[in-house]
Design a protein around this motif. Structure first.
Motif, PDB file in Angstrom:
ATOM      1  N   ASN A   1       0.817  -1.211   0.000  1.00 42.61           N
ATOM      2  CA  ASN A   1       0.000   0.000   0.000  1.00 42.61           C
ATOM      3  C   ASN A   1       0.855   1.267   0.000  1.00 42.61           C
ATOM      4  O   ASN A   1       0.335   2.372   0.083  1.00 42.61           O
ATOM      5  CB  ASN A   1      -0.946   0.009   1.211  1.00 42.61           C
ATOM      6  CG  ASN A   1      -0.191  -0.043   2.545  1.00 42.61           C
ATOM      7  OD1 ASN A   1       1.032  -0.002   2.593  1.00 42.61           O
ATOM      8  ND2 ASN A   1      -0.941  -0.144   3.634  1.00 42.61           N
ATOM      9  N   GLY A   2       2.177   1.092  -0.085  1.00 36.62           N
ATOM     10  CA  GLY A   2       3.064   2.238  -0.153  1.00 36.62           C
ATOM     11  C   GLY A   2       3.190   2.997   1.147  1.00 36.62           C
ATOM     12  O   GLY A   2       3.712   4.109   1.162  1.00 36.62           O
ATOM     13  N   LYS A   3       2.736   2.429   2.246  1.00 36.80           N
ATOM     14  CA  LYS A   3       2.769   3.122   3.529  1.00 36.80           C
ATOM     15  C   LYS A   3       3.512   2.273   4.561  1.00 36.80           C
ATOM     16  O   LYS A   3       3.569   1.050   4.451  1.00 36.80           O
ATOM     17  CB  LYS A   3       1.349   3.407   4.027  1.00 36.80           C
ATOM     18  CG  LYS A   3       0.527   4.285   3.097  1.00 36.80           C
ATOM     19  CD  LYS A   3      -0.879   4.469   3.645  1.00 36.80           C
ATOM     20  CE  LYS A   3      -1.734   5.324   2.708  1.00 36.80           C
ATOM     21  NZ  LYS A   3      -3.115   5.499   3.226  1.00 36.80           N
ATOM     22  N   ASP A   4       4.069   2.946   5.565  1.00 32.97           N
ATOM     23  CA  ASP A   4       4.742   2.257   6.655  1.00 32.97           C
ATOM     24  C   ASP A   4       3.812   2.124   7.854  1.00 32.97           C
ATOM     25  O   ASP A   4       4.230   2.231   9.009  1.00 32.97           O
ATOM     26  CB  ASP A   4       6.015   3.014   7.062  1.00 32.97           C
ATOM     27  CG  ASP A   4       7.082   2.923   5.988  1.00 32.97           C
ATOM     28  OD1 ASP A   4       7.115   1.915   5.270  1.00 32.97           O
ATOM     29  OD2 ASP A   4       7.878   3.870   5.869  1.00 32.97           O
ATOM     30  N   SER A   5       2.542   1.869   7.599  1.00 32.96           N
ATOM     31  CA  SER A   5       1.558   1.722   8.662  1.00 32.96           C
ATOM     32  C   SER A   5       0.472   0.767   8.201  1.00 32.96           C
ATOM     33  O   SER A   5       0.300   0.511   7.004  1.00 32.96           O
ATOM     34  CB  SER A   5       0.944   3.077   9.037  1.00 32.96           C
ATOM     35  OG  SER A   5       0.291   3.661   7.919  1.00 32.96           O
ATOM     36  N   GLU A   6      -0.244   0.236   9.173  1.00 35.41           N
ATOM     37  CA  GLU A   6      -1.335  -0.680   8.878  1.00 35.41           C
ATOM     38  C   GLU A   6      -2.391  -0.543   9.964  1.00 35.41           C
ATOM     39  O   GLU A   6      -2.063  -0.417  11.156  1.00 35.41           O
ATOM     40  CB  GLU A   6      -0.820  -2.122   8.821  1.00 35.41           C
ATOM     41  CG  GLU A   6      -1.847  -3.130   8.352  1.00 35.41           C
ATOM     42  CD  GLU A   6      -2.183  -2.987   6.878  1.00 35.41           C
ATOM     43  OE1 GLU A   6      -3.285  -3.406   6.496  1.00 35.41           O
ATOM     44  OE2 GLU A   6      -1.350  -2.442   6.120  1.00 35.41           O
ATOM     45  N   PHE A   7      -3.668  -0.564   9.573  1.00 33.47           N
ATOM     46  CA  PHE A   7      -4.779  -0.454  10.509  1.00 33.47           C
ATOM     47  C   PHE A   7      -5.770  -1.571  10.203  1.00 33.47           C
ATOM     48  O   PHE A   7      -6.060  -1.847   9.043  1.00 33.47           O
ATOM     49  CB  PHE A   7      -5.462   0.910  10.387  1.00 33.47           C
ATOM     50  CG  PHE A   7      -4.520   2.071  10.578  1.00 33.47           C
ATOM     51  CD1 PHE A   7      -4.275   2.573  11.850  1.00 33.47           C
ATOM     52  CD2 PHE A   7      -3.866   2.635   9.489  1.00 33.47           C
ATOM     53  CE1 PHE A   7      -3.398   3.626  12.034  1.00 33.47           C
ATOM     54  CE2 PHE A   7      -2.983   3.680   9.673  1.00 33.47           C
ATOM     55  CZ  PHE A   7      -2.746   4.185  10.948  1.00 33.47           C
ATOM     56  N   GLU A   8      -6.292  -2.192  11.270  1.00 35.26           N
ATOM     57  CA  GLU A   8      -7.145  -3.347  11.029  1.00 35.26           C
ATOM     58  C   GLU A   8      -8.024  -3.629  12.246  1.00 35.26           C
ATOM     59  O   GLU A   8      -7.614  -3.405  13.391  1.00 35.26           O
ATOM     60  CB  GLU A   8      -6.270  -4.573  10.739  1.00 35.26           C
ATOM     61  CG  GLU A   8      -7.027  -5.808  10.311  1.00 35.26           C
ATOM     62  CD  GLU A   8      -6.080  -6.930   9.918  1.00 35.26           C
ATOM     63  OE1 GLU A   8      -6.130  -7.985  10.586  1.00 35.26           O
ATOM     64  OE2 GLU A   8      -5.292  -6.748   8.959  1.00 35.26           O
ATOM     65  N   LEU A   9      -9.226  -4.118  11.991  1.00 43.69           N
ATOM     66  CA  LEU A   9     -10.051  -4.684  13.043  1.00 43.69           C
ATOM     67  C   LEU A   9      -9.429  -6.022  13.401  1.00 43.69           C
ATOM     68  O   LEU A   9      -9.424  -6.955  12.598  1.00 43.69           O
ATOM     69  CB  LEU A   9     -11.489  -4.869  12.565  1.00 43.69           C
ATOM     70  CG  LEU A   9     -12.483  -5.419  13.591  1.00 43.69           C
ATOM     71  CD1 LEU A   9     -12.680  -4.433  14.738  1.00 43.69           C
ATOM     72  CD2 LEU A   9     -13.820  -5.731  12.916  1.00 43.69           C
ATOM     73  N   ARG A  10      -8.871  -6.127  14.594  1.00 48.62           N
ATOM     74  CA  ARG A  10      -8.086  -7.311  14.956  1.00 48.62           C
ATOM     75  C   ARG A  10      -8.970  -8.481  15.381  1.00 48.62           C
ATOM     76  O   ARG A  10      -8.749  -9.615  14.977  1.00 48.62           O
ATOM     77  CB  ARG A  10      -7.131  -6.939  16.101  1.00 48.62           C
ATOM     78  CG  ARG A  10      -6.212  -8.061  16.545  1.00 48.62           C
ATOM     79  CD  ARG A  10      -5.083  -8.276  15.566  1.00 48.62           C
ATOM     80  NE  ARG A  10      -4.173  -9.299  16.048  1.00 48.62           N
ATOM     81  CZ  ARG A  10      -4.233 -10.585  15.725  1.00 48.62           C
ATOM     82  NH1 ARG A  10      -5.153 -10.999  14.904  1.00 48.62           N
ATOM     83  NH2 ARG A  10      -3.366 -11.447  16.206  1.00 48.62           N
TER      84      ARG A  10
END
Length: 402
Positions: A61-70
């Protein structure tokens, strides 16, 4: 997936009407069974300060981050009729069953029971402890690598308030296409000190199971559940028969302080190669800044609600964990200019420091922040040497439970 989201939304909306003093939702008494409804929703964010590997590289995704419903766990529990207890759990995020089993308490004794269905196997203090009260956002590397979690099986438990013995025979997970391999496990615990705010726990466990299709691969993320890259990795070991793991655990609680640690040693029996042996450990400490302490039940710690719900309960925590997936070394290549010969398996080593803070507010909310510092080293055939990778990761979690 749309159905899962609708089910989760309805469950959370219903839970919002639960009085703050009660975590679970009482449903009804049906057929002599007192039925309650519980749930857990966790949303995570990871920010990666990469070194060599792009820890979010597979996501592209070209980003150094990730967000997710765990997690989005929905659980029905029943007590009765008689000495029977049952549970049906489902994770709408992962689309898999959780604890789904029936337990019969002999003589009404909660420490003496038979159990059948899917449940966590008798190993690992951290794995068996409550998910909603985890000390850190990610379990320790060794727990995620070696511990056997939920499997279908039959089990027997016997003990008292300060000791327990549990044995189990198990197969695959209830949800299709997940963990496989039949085996058995046993865990024994002893608490020579067991008072409120003053606990000493000791435990030993052993698990042995058949590897699926004679294939084994041990690997680990850098204590970041949303990372898509593993920094240590044994690779595919295609001639593996069984995997056996010995675990040793200890925990000490004194007032608002808790220290615990676990050590694992694992051996894979192989047909055409020498057996593959690896190990690892973690040690951690937690301080309840606001003064609360822990309880103890069934060989695991329990954490109550904040003493002052409006203020909440604050925790500070630190952990060091180490894993070693190397079992072999390098031999000189007799052909000049050729790379050294790998003798055995060089899956790599990894040391990780994690520091963090948790805030439990009232009876349903928790916010967590962790900072993870990684020091890994693994042999690279292209570089013809061991390569270090030392990323840092910032992690955050918001949690709602009832």
């Amino acid at each position: 997936m749309k159905l899962h989201r609708q089910l989760l939304t309805a469950a959370v909306a219903a839970a919002l009407f639960v009085p703050a003093a009660h975590a679970e939702v009482a449903i009804d008494v049906i057929g002599g069974s007192e039925i309650t409804f519980e749930g857990l929703v966790q949303a995570d964010g990871n920010w990666f300060d990469n070194d060599k590997a792009d820890l979010n590289g597979v996501a592209k995704n070209g980003k150094d981050s990730e967000f997710e419903l765990r997690r989005a766990e929905l659980v029905l529990k029943g007590k009765g009729p008689g000495n029977v207890e049952w549970v049906v759990g489902y994770d709408a995020k992962a689309d898999k069953f959780l604890d789904t089993n029936v337990k019969y308490k002999l003589g009404g004794n909660a420490n003496h029971f038979f159990q059948a269905g899917q449940y966590k196997q008798p190993n690992s203090l951290e794995e068996l402890s409550s998910t909603k009260n985890n000390d850190f956002i990610s379990k320790a590397t060794v727990t995620n690598t070696y511990a056997v979690a939920r499997r279908l099986g039959v089990g027997y438990g016997f003990g008292d308030s300060n000791w327990s013995v549990n044995a189990s025979a198990f197969g695959r997970e209830l949800t299709r296409d997940l963990a496989h391999g039949s085996g058995y496990g046993v865990r024994g615990t002893f608490a020579p000190i067991n008072e409120k705010g003053n606990i000493l726990h000791l435990g030993l466990s052993y698990v042995d199971y058949d590897t699926d299709a004679d294939l084994l691969r041990l690997r680990a993320r850098p204590n970041a559940d949303l990372a898509t890259v593993r920094l240590v990795d044994s690779g595919d070991l295609k001639d593996t028969d069984r995997l056996s793991t010995v675990g040793a655990e200890a925990m000490y609680v004194r007032g608002p302080f808790k220290a615990q640690g676990e050590y694992y040693s694992s051996k894979a029996k192989r047909y055409d190669h020498s057996n593959y042996t690896t190990d690892g450990f973690y040690v951690s400490g937690v301080w309840n800044v606001t003064g609360e302490t822990w309880g103890y039940k069934g060989g695991t710690p329990s954490l109550g609600l904040p003493d002052e719900p409006g203020r909440g309960m604050w925790q500070l925590a630190a952990r060091f964990d180490h894993i070693d997936l190397n079992d072999g070394g390098l031999a000189a290549n007799p052909v000049a200019g050729r790379p050294p010969i790998v003798d055995g398996v060089l899956g790599g080593k990894m040391d990780i420091w994690t520091v963090g803070a948790n805030w439990y507010w009232r009876s349903n909310f928790k916010a967590s922040m962790n900072y993870v510092m990684v020091d890994s080293k693994k042999y690279s055939s292209s570089a013809r040497t061991f390569v270090s990778d030392k990323p840092n990761i910032l992690e955050a979690r918001l949690q709602f439970f009832w």
